[in-house]
Each structure stands twice: as structure tokens, then as C-alpha cells.
Design a protein around this motif. Structure first.
Motif, PDB file in Angstrom:
ATOM      1  N   ARG A   1       0.809  -1.224   0.000  1.00 42.53           N
ATOM      2  CA  ARG A   1       0.000   0.000   0.000  1.00 42.53           C
ATOM      3  C   ARG A   1       0.839   1.269   0.000  1.00 42.53           C
ATOM      4  NH1 ARG A   1      -5.141  -1.825   1.687  1.00 42.53           N
ATOM      5  NH2 ARG A   1      -5.200  -4.039   1.134  1.00 42.53           N
ATOM      6  N   GLY A   2       2.149   1.154   0.263  1.00 39.52           N
ATOM      7  CA  GLY A   2       3.027   2.306   0.158  1.00 39.52           C
ATOM      8  C   GLY A   2       3.170   3.153   1.408  1.00 39.52           C
ATOM      9  N   ASN A   3       2.512   2.778   2.504  1.00 43.02           N
ATOM     10  CA  ASN A   3       2.719   3.527   3.745  1.00 43.02           C
ATOM     11  C   ASN A   3       2.891   2.560   4.905  1.00 43.02           C
ATOM     12  OD1 ASN A   3      -0.062   2.781   3.799  1.00 43.02           O
ATOM     13  ND2 ASN A   3      -0.401   4.279   5.405  1.00 43.02           N
ATOM     14  N   PHE A   4       3.620   3.008   5.908  1.00 44.02           N
ATOM     15  CA  PHE A   4       3.960   2.168   7.059  1.00 44.02           C
ATOM     16  C   PHE A   4       3.016   2.538   8.201  1.00 44.02           C
ATOM     17  CE2 PHE A   4       7.049   0.915  10.513  1.00 44.02           C
ATOM     18  CZ  PHE A   4       7.059  -0.442  10.193  1.00 44.02           C
ATOM     19  N   PRO A   5       2.018   1.696   8.505  1.00 47.30           N
ATOM     20  CA  PRO A   5       0.942   2.102   9.408  1.00 47.30           C
ATOM     21  C   PRO A   5       1.259   1.876  10.876  1.00 47.30           C
ATOM     22  CG  PRO A   5       0.511  -0.090   8.600  1.00 47.30           C
ATOM     23  CD  PRO A   5       1.808   0.352   7.943  1.00 47.30           C
ATOM     24  N   PRO A   6       0.459   2.465  11.768  1.00 46.88           N
ATOM     25  CA  PRO A   6       0.551   2.126  13.189  1.00 46.88           C
ATOM     26  C   PRO A   6       0.270   0.642  13.410  1.00 46.88           C
ATOM     27  CG  PRO A   6      -0.727   4.132  12.874  1.00 46.88           C
ATOM     28  CD  PRO A   6      -0.510   3.544  11.506  1.00 46.88           C
ATOM     29  N   LEU A   7       0.743   0.147  14.543  1.00 46.95           N
ATOM     30  CA  LEU A   7       0.535  -1.255  14.882  1.00 46.95           C
ATOM     31  C   LEU A   7      -0.928  -1.512  15.248  1.00 46.95           C
ATOM     32  CD1 LEU A   7       3.705  -1.608  17.123  1.00 46.95           C
ATOM     33  CD2 LEU A   7       3.407  -2.637  14.861  1.00 46.95           C
ATOM     34  N   ARG A   8      -1.445  -2.670  14.806  1.00 41.28           N
ATOM     35  CA  ARG A   8      -2.806  -3.069  15.132  1.00 41.28           C
ATOM     36  C   ARG A   8      -2.768  -4.313  16.021  1.00 41.28           C
ATOM     37  NH1 ARG A   8      -6.224  -3.158   9.562  1.00 41.28           N
ATOM     38  NH2 ARG A   8      -7.869  -3.730  11.059  1.00 41.28           N
ATOM     39  N   PRO A   9      -3.827  -4.580  16.787  1.00 43.67           N
ATOM     40  CA  PRO A   9      -3.856  -5.800  17.605  1.00 43.67           C
ATOM     41  C   PRO A   9      -3.758  -7.050  16.746  1.00 43.67           C
ATOM     42  CG  PRO A   9      -5.586  -4.269  18.288  1.00 43.67           C
ATOM     43  CD  PRO A   9      -5.008  -3.730  17.009  1.00 43.67           C
ATOM     44  N   ALA A  10      -3.103  -8.073  17.269  1.00 43.82           N
ATOM     45  CA  ALA A  10      -2.905  -9.313  16.523  1.00 43.82           C
ATOM     46  C   ALA A  10      -4.225  -9.940  16.112  1.00 43.82           C
ATOM     47  CB  ALA A  10      -2.082 -10.290  17.364  1.00 43.82           C
ATOM     48  N   GLU A  11      -5.248  -9.903  16.993  1.00 44.07           N
ATOM     49  CA  GLU A  11      -6.526 -10.555  16.675  1.00 44.07           C
ATOM     50  C   GLU A  11      -7.230  -9.869  15.508  1.00 44.07           C
ATOM     51  OE1 GLU A  11      -7.079  -8.059  20.490  1.00 44.07           O
ATOM     52  OE2 GLU A  11      -5.605  -9.461  19.633  1.00 44.07           O
ATOM     53  N   GLU A  12      -7.060  -8.559  15.354  1.00 43.84           N
ATOM     54  CA  GLU A  12      -7.631  -7.865  14.204  1.00 43.84           C
ATOM     55  C   GLU A  12      -6.947  -8.306  12.916  1.00 43.84           C
ATOM     56  OE1 GLU A  12      -7.773  -3.663  14.341  1.00 43.84           O
ATOM     57  OE2 GLU A  12      -8.844  -3.565  16.255  1.00 43.84           O
ATOM     58  N   ILE A  13      -5.646  -8.435  12.970  1.00 43.58           N
ATOM     59  CA  ILE A  13      -4.885  -8.810  11.782  1.00 43.58           C
ATOM     60  C   ILE A  13      -5.228 -10.235  11.353  1.00 43.58           C
ATOM     61  CG2 ILE A  13      -2.553  -9.242  10.907  1.00 43.58           C
ATOM     62  CD1 ILE A  13      -1.693  -6.940  12.880  1.00 43.58           C
ATOM     63  N   GLU A  14      -5.366 -11.118  12.316  1.00 38.20           N
ATOM     64  CA  GLU A  14      -5.703 -12.513  11.992  1.00 38.20           C
ATOM     65  C   GLU A  14      -7.066 -12.632  11.333  1.00 38.20           C
ATOM     66  OE1 GLU A  14      -3.300 -15.066  15.336  1.00 38.20           O
ATOM     67  OE2 GLU A  14      -5.045 -13.929  15.999  1.00 38.20           O
ATOM     68  N   ALA A  15      -7.957 -11.644  11.549  1.00 39.68           N
ATOM     69  CA  ALA A  15      -9.297 -11.676  10.960  1.00 39.68           C
ATOM     70  C   ALA A  15      -9.356 -10.992   9.592  1.00 39.68           C
ATOM     71  CB  ALA A  15     -10.295 -11.024  11.906  1.00 39.68           C
ATOM     72  N   LEU A  16      -8.254 -10.405   9.141  1.00 38.88           N
ATOM     73  CA  LEU A  16      -8.250  -9.682   7.870  1.00 38.88           C
ATOM     74  C   LEU A  16      -8.308 -10.644   6.688  1.00 38.88           C
ATOM     75  CD1 LEU A  16      -5.485  -6.984   8.531  1.00 38.88           C
ATOM     76  CD2 LEU A  16      -7.967  -6.616   8.448  1.00 38.88           C
ATOM     77  N   ASP A  17      -8.931 -10.191   5.625  1.00 34.95           N
ATOM     78  CA  ASP A  17      -8.957 -10.941   4.368  1.00 34.95           C
ATOM     79  C   ASP A  17      -7.861 -10.363   3.473  1.00 34.95           C
ATOM     80  OD1 ASP A  17      -9.601 -12.592   2.293  1.00 34.95           O
ATOM     81  OD2 ASP A  17     -11.343 -11.401   1.638  1.00 34.95           O
ATOM     82  N   MET A  18      -6.651 -10.893   3.582  1.00 35.69           N
ATOM     83  CA  MET A  18      -5.512 -10.377   2.824  1.00 35.69           C
ATOM     84  C   MET A  18      -5.534 -10.880   1.387  1.00 35.69           C
ATOM     85  SD  MET A  18      -2.333 -10.783   5.494  1.00 35.69           S
ATOM     86  CE  MET A  18      -2.574 -10.597   7.262  1.00 35.69           C
TER      87      MET A  18
END
Length: 327
Positions: free
Chosen positions: A246-263
Motif C-alpha cells: 500500500r506504500g505507507n507504514f501504518p501504526p501497529l494493530r492488535p494481533a486478533e484484528e490482523i488474523e481476521a483480515l482478508d488479505m
């Protein structure tokens, strides 16, 4: 095990928390590192990065409010600054906290064209790092001759240890200058070993350092189980994958949110790659892994730079690492 254990913190921002909190987190971590017995605590320099609050490392090092631990930078990006100003800044730090200041220096410039223009720099400035380093050291020891009527007060005459980051030609520059080397990361062990071997082979003793000294930097995560340790790595791994797609370095997110993402497939590939190879696991597993790192690299010091959303898990990881090392 590697003899000395230190921490580098990048003041990573977290989703839902202001940048000011990231800086307060860094100060808290510095105090914790001191209590746990770590050898040194360093902060980094980044400009206009949404996920990083640490843009002024010499200021942040002064604000760490510690009493015994060495503090410094990992590092100040010398091409972004005038060497005299850097000397003055570290001179002030050393005058305030005598015998506890480290001057870690890198050769990177802003990572986008817009940042470089705002700093008044371009990519070619990194090629002048070796000359800038020599000028900076000259301001400190009083040997610079370009401006004989000018002196860097209160820095001149103070002994402030300098370290060189091994980016680009950094390792060879460190060897020629007779300075300690900081090299990462722990995942690329073959490449790291090559860099260290070349540094040791080309090292020229200096008045400051008579023998090669290697600091190896990388991520270490420890928890009660291997899976919990892996979860510590998830927020930073996702941020790296996100930045590359995406071209930008974002703030850290909780692990459980990331695991639920549809990458997307590409995001997932980069995410899994960013998770792989780090030193992580239980205390027993990490002890074994770090013993292997010590054997392969022969490093004198380990500089741990771990980021995650869960501050409780992060502080626990650093406490477990201190126990492994017997601090």
C-alpha cells in the motif's frame, strides 16, 4: 550466549493511541530496561513515517530519564544533518549524562523524494557519509581544520563512543575508521556473517577502538508458549506487508484484528515472509536460537528491536530475555 544485551526502540505508534503515547512508551521502556539490567538503550531516527514517532533521537535520548544505563541512538542519520550540529547535540547529552552516551550513526536519507526535499537532501548525500563521519569525529577531538576559528561546544574534548550502522558501505567504513559495527538482522544470518567477516578482516585499530566490536541487531520475542511468542510478531509483520503493498507504514494493530483480515495473496505472502526467521519461542527455545546466533556471528553484543501492539506482552518478553541472559 552473547555477552551483552541491549535494546533499540523505534517509538512505534499504535492504532487508537496518539503519537505522544508512543514516545511515553519509549521512555517507560528505557526505565524498564535499566531496571532489568540491560547494557544500553537506543532510539532511532525516522521522518514523516505514520507508524513511527521517533523523529528526534538526541532529544528522545535525553528525555529517557534514566540513571545508570547507557543511552544513545541507533542511529542518527548523518546525511540528514550538519556534522557540527550533531557533535554539539551529543556534546550536550554527554555533558548532562557523563559516561553514559553512545553515538550510533547511519548513512540513510529520507526514504521518499518528498521527505528528502523537505530535509534539503537527495539520495547522493548518503555517498558522503564517510567524509561526514570524519568531520564529526574531528569536531569532537578538536582535529577538524576546515573551520579553524570554530569549535563545537561543549562537545570538543569529550569522549563519546561512536558506532556505525552497517547499511550500504557502512561495514567497510566502520572498519576503515576503527569503530564498532551495528549489523542486522538476525534472519539473514549468512549475509550478516559475510558482512561481519569483511568488517573484521578490514578493521584498522584506532585511538578509540583497538579491536573489532560487533553489535548484532534483530527481533526477539519470548512468551510462555511458542504460539504466544509468534503472536508478538504479528503486528509488525502485517505493518511491513502493508507498507510494501500500500506504500505507507501504518501504526501497529492488535494481533486478533490482523488474523481476521482478508488479505490478498500478495499481502499474505509478504506477511508470512515478514513473520519468518525471527528469534522467538519459549525461554528454552530462544536460549538455543541465540546460542546458535552467537556461534555463527561471534557478535559481542545483541541489540534487540522488537515492536508489537500489546505492551504487556512486549515488556514480559524483555523481562524473560533478561532472565535468560542472567542480567
Amino acid at each position: 550466549m552473547i555477552r551483552k544485551l541491549s535494546i533499540l526502540d523505534r517509538s512505534r505508534t499504535r492504532q487508537g493511541h496518539p503519537a505522544q503515547q508512543a514516545l511515553r512508551d519509549t521512555v517507560e521502556l528505557a526505565r524498564t530496561a535499566e531496571e532489568l539490567g540491560y547494557h544500553r538503550f537506543w532510539v532511532s531516527e525516522h521522518h514523516s513515517v505514520p507508524g513511527v514517532a521517533g523523529s528526534a533521537p538526541t532529544v528522545l535520548a535525553a528525555a529517557a530519564a534514566t540513571h545508570r544505563i547507557r543511552v544513545g541512538t541507533g542511529g542518527v542519520m548523518l546525511p540528514n544533518h550538519q556534522p557540527m550540529v550533531v557533535a554539539e547535540q551529543f556534546g550536550v547529552l554527554e555533558a548532562l549524562f557523563p559516561g553514559r552516551i553512545d553515538m550510533g550513526l547511519g548513512r540513510s536519507v529520507g526514504f521518499t523524494g518528498g521527505i528528502r526535499r523537505a530535509l534539503g537532501r537527495d539520495t547522493g548525500d548518503a555517498d558522503h557519509f564517510e567524509e561526514q563521519l570524519a568531520e564529526l569525529l574531528g569536531w569532537l577531538d578538536g582535529t577538524q581544520r576546515a573551520h579553524p576559528e570554530v569549535h563545537a561546544h561543549p562537545a570538543e574534548g569529550l569522549r563519546i563512543p561512536a558506532y556505525v550502522l552497517a547499511t550500504g558501505e557502512g561495514a567497510r567504513i566502520a572498519a576503515r575508521a576503527g569503530l564498532p559495527l551495528v549489523v542486522g538482522d538476525l534472519r539473514s544470518r549468512d549475509r550478516v556473517s559475510e558482512i561481519i567477516e569483511a568488517y573484521r578482516k578490514e578493521f584498522r585499530p584506532s585511538a578509540a577502538v583497538t579491536e573489532p566490536y560487533v553489535v548484532i541487531s534483530g527481533t526477539v520475542a519470548i512468551a510462555a508458549t511458542e504460539e504466544e511468542a509468534r503472536r508478538i510478531l504479528i503486528p509488525e509483520a502485517w505493518a511491513l506487508a502493508h507498507s510494501r503493498t500500500r506504500g505507507n507504514f501504518p501504526p501497529l494493530r492488535p494481533a486478533e484484528e490482523i488474523e481476521a483480515l482478508d488479505m490478498t495473496p500478495k499481502e499474505h505472502e509478504l506477511y508470512e515472509g515478514a513473520l519468518a526467521g525471527h528469534v522467538h519461542g519459549t525461554q528454552e527455545q530462544v536460549t538455543t536460537q541465540l546460542s546458535e546466533v552467537a556461534e555463527v556471528t561471534g557478535a559481542d553484543e545483541l541489540l534487540v528491536t522488537t515492536s508489537t501492539y500489546d505492551r504487556t506482552a512486549l515488556l514480559d518478553s524483555y523481562a524473560r530475555l533478561a532472565r535468560i541472559a542472567g542480567l
